[in-house]
Design an enzyme around this catalytic site. Sequence first.
Site, PDB file in Angstrom:
ATOM      1  CG  ASN A 297       5.638   0.084   8.813  1.00 20.96           C
ATOM      2  OD1 ASN A 297       5.738  -0.911   9.538  1.00 20.96           O
ATOM      3  ND2 ASN A 297       5.613  -0.013   7.492  1.00 20.96           N
TER       4      ASN A 297
ATOM      5  CD  GLU B 178       8.792  -1.583   8.074  1.00 20.17           C
ATOM      6  OE1 GLU B 178       8.954  -1.753   6.858  1.00 20.17           O
ATOM      7  OE2 GLU B 178       9.043  -0.494   8.654  1.00 20.17           O
TER       8      GLU B 178
ATOM      9  CG  ASP C  84       9.872   6.320  -0.030  1.00 18.53           C
ATOM     10  OD1 ASP C  84      10.501   5.534   0.706  1.00 18.53           O
ATOM     11  OD2 ASP C  84       9.321   5.973  -1.086  1.00 18.53           O
TER      12      ASP C  84
END
Length: 338
Positions: free
Chosen positions: A216, A219, A286
């Site tokens: 993301n 990160e 996810d």
Amino acid sequence: MCEGCEKMSEKKGQRTIEKILDRFSKVKILVIGDIMMDRFIWGKVSRISPEAPVPVVAVEKETFLLGGAANVVNNIRSLGGKVSLCGVVGDDEMGQKIIKELTQMGIGIHGVFVEEGRQTTTKTRIIAHHQQLVRIDRETTDHLKVLTFRNVSEFLKVKIENFDGIILSDYGKGLLTRELIKTTIRIAKEARKFVMVDPKLNNFSFYKGATVVTPNSKEASEASGIPVADQSSLIKAGRILLRRLKCDVLVITRGEEGIAIFEPHQEPFLVPTIAKEVYDVTGAGDTVIGTMALALGAGARVIEATKLANYAAGIVVGKVGTATVKREELIKAIRERS
């Protein structure tokens, strides 16, 4: 492009995406990662505690949903794909509950190993009036015992040929060590299988050589050392990580701002979000990686796979709690936007 031509192009794109969706049922994905249970305590708040300035939650119900790598599995299953799970749970109540739930769903659990003395990762969220008030975590983050690691490694070597692609779902809970990540990428490459990674910051250097890495914005910012504040800094951070990881594709998920795709020797491609309303981003990553894996396994190009994942993420963030997307919901969202 003329208006009529543009509409024809959109219709053609829609048909292509729906053909990819039709092939999801033939795709087999193996998810390797940190298995969790997401526990939700739902209630109402009508007063403040006299003991401390905190709300008193009158509990109305309690629900359990598969989390972490198990939620990736749930997303793939919900979209009609074939999926198995490889990971570790503890010899406790939550571990037993996860195995029972997976079995009832028809998910392959031959790669799920029970480790004595380990605590199954459980995230308990207390929610009142659709607002999360607090989260309580129970977990063991130690590396696997020698026997457990050996069992996981042997499972991968024997079973990897049965799958079209591998997802590494890394939540930093002790399963995906440097050795296991490197071993998985090596075995997958030898077997000509793609490897997608949902990364954890501390393990970034371990993912070198993976097919697709999906951090993301936060990160990507921390891993690259470039604070991502606008499109220019996003592109700079993405190019640094693409070069450093030597992956085929880097996909940066940006929440309400959509998704950015980076490939070697190509200009970055930005996909805007299609979310109408954002209630909860829990598990959105996810959903993205699960949808992309199915699409790539079904023969989609990277941009097509990312667009599909973006549609799926736009649906799931409009739901409260750890959620999944059904194939019918995805088709409806695509048709509504076309």
